[in-house]
Design a protein around this motif. Structure first.
Motif, PDB file in Angstrom:
ATOM      1  N   CYS A   1      33.890  39.780  51.374  1.00  0.00           N
ATOM      2  CA  CYS A   1      34.245  40.389  49.995  1.00  0.00           C
ATOM      3  C   CYS A   1      34.624  41.903  50.277  1.00  0.00           C
TER       4      CYS A   1
ATOM      5  N   LEU B   1      40.510  41.044  44.469  1.00  0.00           N
ATOM      6  CA  LEU B   1      39.136  40.673  44.131  1.00  0.00           C
ATOM      7  C   LEU B   1      38.559  41.912  43.476  1.00  0.00           C
TER       8      LEU B   1
ATOM      9  N   TYR C   1      32.340  41.459  43.040  1.00  0.00           N
ATOM     10  CA  TYR C   1      31.448  40.336  43.540  1.00  0.00           C
ATOM     11  C   TYR C   1      30.058  40.911  43.506  1.00  0.00           C
TER      12      TYR C   1
ATOM     13  N   GLU D   1      32.399  35.950  42.768  1.00  0.00           N
ATOM     14  CA  GLU D   1      33.576  36.670  42.955  1.00  0.00           C
ATOM     15  C   GLU D   1      34.629  36.522  41.788  1.00  0.00           C
TER      16      GLU D   1
END
Length: 83
Positions: free
Chosen positions: A45, A59, A62, A72
């Motif tokens: 991540c 992303l 998370y 996430e």
């Protein structure tokens, strides 16, 4: 409606509103694994959160959800193309 990580207001099982930006995000939740799995997941991540590419969703955030789950949050809501 459920609030996730004090930031994401879940609108259904997989989609949320990012309250910090107003953007739609896609939320993926999974069960936490053992220590080795958690270290590997966190490293993955961290790498993905730093990447930017026009063909991929970002992303956004998370982390842990309680003691047994993790999440996430990906930019793009329903249209997100996950890495």
């Amino acid at each position: 409606m459920e609030l996730l990580a004090d930031r994401f207001l879940l609108t259904d099982r997989d989609n949320a509103l990012d309250l910090s930006t107003g953007a739609r995000v896609r939320v993926v939740t999974t069960m936490q694994g053992g220590v080795t799995d958690q270290v590997r997941w966190a490293a993955r991540c961290a790498r993905l959160a730093s990447l930017r590419h026009p063909s991929l969703s970002v992303l956004v955030d998370y982390g842990a959800v309680g003691d047994r789950r993790r999440f996430e949050a990906w930019s793009g809501g329903d249209d997100a193309r996950l890495a």
